[in-house]
Design an enzyme around this catalytic site. Structure first.
Site, PDB file in Angstrom:
ATOM      1  N   LYS A 176      -2.983  -4.730  10.882  1.00 37.06           N
ATOM      2  CA  LYS A 176      -1.938  -3.706  11.024  1.00 37.06           C
ATOM      3  C   LYS A 176      -1.927  -3.145  12.442  1.00 37.06           C
ATOM      4  CE  LYS A 176      -1.944  -2.509   6.117  1.00 37.06           C
ATOM      5  NZ  LYS A 176      -2.380  -1.604   5.039  1.00 37.06           N
ATOM      6  N   GLN A 208      -5.859   3.544   4.241  1.00 34.35           N
ATOM      7  CA  GLN A 208      -6.066   2.235   3.613  1.00 34.35           C
ATOM      8  C   GLN A 208      -6.763   2.397   2.260  1.00 34.35           C
ATOM      9  OE1 GLN A 208      -4.847  -0.612   4.785  1.00 34.35           O
ATOM     10  NE2 GLN A 208      -5.702  -1.878   3.164  1.00 34.35           N
ATOM     11  N   ASP A 215       3.735   4.353   3.915  1.00 34.29           N
ATOM     12  CA  ASP A 215       3.347   3.467   2.809  1.00 34.29           C
ATOM     13  C   ASP A 215       4.287   3.643   1.607  1.00 34.29           C
ATOM     14  OD1 ASP A 215       1.271   1.590   2.947  1.00 34.29           O
ATOM     15  OD2 ASP A 215      -0.289   3.129   2.858  1.00 34.29           O
TER      16      ASP A 215
END
Ligand code: GUN
Length: 282
Positions: free
Chosen positions: A53, A97, A120
């Site tokens: 990422k 995460q 997200d």
């Protein structure tokens, strides 16, 4: 093989180029899009995902702030970091995460992220906005699947039956809502579905998101269907395979995504897109 391949790697490169162009426009106006990525604990897979990422951000002209913490980080400390990033006008997106260590309540952490920075799309406000059809961040994996469907001329799904196998908050449920918003008739199947094969055989669009290697077999595919395989499973020999038996499904399907090189690259591309969108809207 009769099915045509949906090349996620190539399509993701196209999305990333679009994102880089939008980031350049922002940078020219003195606004540099920035994503904060937080990782807690020592999950090796997460380490790889986060590294990917961060590298993808750099390539697209997005500034990334990478914070890594050990297992000893408390939930209160993590919430403190999120609070600081929420207040920081130079940060447009915040990603924690998953999975988090067991002593941290992941949902509480997700709810602490400002919805305006929830790239997200996991916050309950983002999920609610998707449910009622209001603007908001959409989860990256199902968003990438929708982009793949649009790429093959299936942006509009009126008259089509879409079957989603899997009901997670990250993929299955938001996926079903996005397909519904595109006017598909949607079925969500899961481990408790009595005749999964018969249900799958009705699918003009089949989304496999269960995390069980090759559980969707060739006899479960409607001829000509579009098959999107979200699964990434590691075989004992180290290679990756999806939730769909690719070789057998390719004989019947009209379109199919490979694993690797399918949905995976799209997820990161959509994260970059959401981050630039967060900066554009800031
Ligand atoms: N872990 C696995 N997939 C994801 C994702 O898309 N976002 C976050 N934050 N964690 C993940």
């Amino acid at each position: 093989m009769t099915a045509r391949l949906i090349d996620g790697k190539a399509l993701a490169a196209q999305v990333r180029a679009e994102v880089a162009a939008r980031a350049a426009v922002l940078a020219a106006a003195g606004r540099r899009p920035a994503l904060a990525v937080i990782r807690v604990g020592a999950d090796p897979a997460s380490e790889v995902y986060v590294r990917n990422k961060v590298a993808a951000c750099k390539a697209a002209g997005i500034h990334s702030i990478h914070e890594s913490y050990g297992d000893s980080l408390t939930e209160a400390e993590l919430l403190g970091r999120i609070d600081a990033l929420n207040r920081d006008d130079a940060v447009h997106g915040i990603l924690v995460q998953l999975p988090l260590p067991a002593h941290i309540d992941a949902q509480r952490v997700i709810e602490a992220i400002a919805p305006s920075k929830d790239v997200d799309g996991f916050h309950v406000a983002s999920a609610g906005a998707l449910l009622v059809g209001r603007p908001g961040f959409r989860p990256c994996t199902p968003l990438g699947c929708m982009r793949m469907l649009a790429h093959i001329g299936m942006a509009q799904l009126r008259g089509k039956h879409a079957v989603v196998v899997g009901r997670s908050n990250i993929v299955g449920k938001p996926m079903a809502l996005m397909l519904l918003a595109a006017d598909a008739t949607v079925t969500i199947a899961h481990s408790g579905t009595p005749d999964l094969a018969a249900t799958c055989r009705q699918a003009d669009v089949l989304i496999a998101a269960v995390g069980k290697q090759r559980m969707i077999t060739g006899d479960m595919i409607k001829p000509g269907a579009a098959i999107i395989d979200v699964g990434i499973n590691r075989l004992p020999d180290g290679t990756l395979c999806g939730d769909v038996d690719f070789a057998a499904a390719s004989e019947a399907a009209g379109w199919i995504t490979p694993v690797p090189g399918g949905v995976g690259p799209m997820t990161i591309a959509m994260l970059l897109s959401n981050t630039v969108q967060a900066c554009e809207q800031a």
